[in-house]
Design a protein around this motif. Structure first.
Motif, PDB file in Angstrom:
ATOM      1  N   PRO A   1     -40.428 -53.710  33.216  1.00  0.00           N
ATOM      2  CA  PRO A   1     -41.529 -53.552  32.251  1.00  0.00           C
ATOM      3  C   PRO A   1     -41.509 -54.605  31.139  1.00  0.00           C
ATOM      4  O   PRO A   1     -40.445 -55.142  30.813  1.00  0.00           O
ATOM      5  N   ASP A   2     -42.688 -54.883  30.591  1.00  0.00           N
ATOM      6  CA  ASP A   2     -42.806 -55.863  29.504  1.00  0.00           C
ATOM      7  C   ASP A   2     -41.975 -55.474  28.285  1.00  0.00           C
ATOM      8  O   ASP A   2     -41.685 -56.316  27.439  1.00  0.00           O
ATOM      9  N   THR A   3     -41.598 -54.187  28.198  1.00  0.00           N
ATOM     10  CA  THR A   3     -40.821 -53.728  27.046  1.00  0.00           C
ATOM     11  C   THR A   3     -39.306 -53.899  27.256  1.00  0.00           C
ATOM     12  O   THR A   3     -38.535 -53.726  26.325  1.00  0.00           O
ATOM     13  N   HIS A   4     -38.896 -54.233  28.478  1.00  0.00           N
ATOM     14  CA  HIS A   4     -37.456 -54.415  28.738  1.00  0.00           C
ATOM     15  C   HIS A   4     -36.937 -55.627  27.961  1.00  0.00           C
ATOM     16  O   HIS A   4     -37.628 -56.649  27.875  1.00  0.00           O
ATOM     17  N   PRO A   5     -35.730 -55.517  27.380  1.00  0.00           N
ATOM     18  CA  PRO A   5     -35.211 -56.642  26.578  1.00  0.00           C
ATOM     19  C   PRO A   5     -35.247 -57.990  27.310  1.00  0.00           C
ATOM     20  O   PRO A   5     -35.567 -59.019  26.694  1.00  0.00           O
ATOM     21  N   LEU A   6     -34.962 -57.996  28.625  1.00  0.00           N
ATOM     22  CA  LEU A   6     -34.949 -59.268  29.364  1.00  0.00           C
ATOM     23  C   LEU A   6     -36.348 -59.887  29.456  1.00  0.00           C
ATOM     24  O   LEU A   6     -36.502 -61.096  29.569  1.00  0.00           O
TER      25      LEU A   6
END
Ligand SMILES: *Cc1c(COP(=O)(O)O)cnc(C)c1O
Ligand code: SF4
Length: 339
Positions: A44-49
């Motif tokens: 997801p776009d919210t994942h830190p990576l």
């Protein structure tokens, strides 16, 4: 308009077409999937990576990706796969220990006679396998003051014959900035060669405009452009024309690829890549084994498989179309060639 305000060189009413494209890259996985009509599980776009290194795809590259094919080899390079979140032993944020060769912001000096100038931190695309995805760009500031310090470093070290514009992607810089750089470096007598490492002829072929070609043609340097292309499908007619224009401007064209699982880890693809490059006037130079960067482990091809692929290329291509198979080892003064 207020007569005291000088317009910023980039922000003008009408951007050149390539800058317009650069300003409007696709920046979310959702949009990428929607435009390509694919349904595929993503990080997801919210994942830190992904937050640290968001999706970034320019329109001309998107146009080269096949619609409805979640396995497209070009899509693989830009799609934030859930496998990025897998922990892999031996994969780190700074696999080449570049921080150790960063004598001052903006310069990497680890190769004899060559200095890497981090001219910009920005890229037209975010390649998921990129070893610079965790690089501390904020410590390598752009802005003319930082650039002047970098130039002073090059000026005081007379062993530096070649300046390698790196980044980020140096061709995301506007022509006026490149012109300034080339002028400044032209006042340093020991620098005789300029090299650009770039994916722009693949990502936004419109970038190779008349002004850029004139700049390179009219400089006093021998100029080398190292294209980064990984797949023959990236080399369409527009990219080929861009390469031809550079060649006509006297630029030596080489290509560096990264060997990537699921993208180009088969002999037929690599052979077609070499042939397609040469058709556009570009010589295959390096085939790179992946750097062990955190988040990129799923792209790894084993040394054994890499060796077999190289052997297949050697059996099917003239010697000049076989790139050197290399790996970057931390602390080494050159790339390590694998036979
Ligand atoms: C390897 C590498 C260099 C130096 O390469 P040589 O061609 O061996 O001089 C410079 N820039 C990048 C991005 C590289 O990968
Ligand atoms: S263009 Fe080069 S530096 Fe930029 S993300 Fe891709 S591989 Fe990394």
């Amino acid at each position: 308009m207020n007569s005291n305000s000088t317009p910023h060189p980039i922000v003008t009413d009408s951007l050149p077409p390539w800058q317009e494209i650069l300003a409007n890259t696709i920046r979310t996985t959702d949009k990428l999937c929607r435009l390509l009509e694919i349904d595929r599980q993503a990080l997801p776009d919210t994942h830190p990576l992904v937050r640290q290194f968001p999706v970034r795809v320019p329109a001309p590259y998107l146009a080269k990706i096949k619609k409805g094919d979640p396995e497209d080899p070009l899509l693989q390079q830009v799609f934030p796969d859930i496998a990025e979140a897998n922990e892999a032993p031996g994969y780190s944020a700074d696999p080449l220990q570049e921080s150790a060769h960063n004598p001052q912001p903006g310069i990497l000096h680890k190769y004899k006679g060559r200095a890497l100038l981090i001219a910009t931190s920005s890229c037209a695309v975010h390649c998921r396998y990129c070893f610079r995805r965790h690089f501390p760009y904020s410590d390598n500031p752009p802005g003319k003051e930082g650039w002047k310090t970098s130039l002073d470093y090059i000026r005081q070290d007379t062993s530096i014959q070649e300046v390698i514009f790196s980044g980020g992607d140096p061709l995301t810089l506007p022509d006026s900035y490149l012109q300034w750089y080339l002028y400044e470096i032209s006042t340093i007598p020991h620098v005789t060669r300029i090299r650009l490492h770039t994916r722009l002829p693949v990502m936004i072929p419109q970038r190779i405009n008349k002004r850029l070609c004139e700049l390179l043609e009219n400089s006093r340097f021998q100029t080398i452009l190292v294209l980064h292309s990984n797949h023959p499908q990236e080399l369409d007619d527009e990219t080929n024309s861009a390469c031809q224009a550079l060649k006509a401007a006297g630029v030596t064209l080489l290509n560096q690829s990264v060997l990537l699982k699921g993208v180009n880890d088969d002999a037929d693809t690599l052979i077609r890549l070499s042939e397609r490059l040469f058709a556009g006037g570009v010589m295959p130079y390096y085939l790179h084994l992946m750097d062990r960067v955190e988040g990129g482990a799923h792209f790894t091809v084993s040394d054994y498989d890499a060796g077999r692929l190289l052997a297949a290329m050697q059996q099917n291509l003239p010697g000049y179309l076989v790139p050197k198979l290399v790996r970057e080892e931390p602390g080494e003064k050159s790339k390590t060639v694998l036979l």
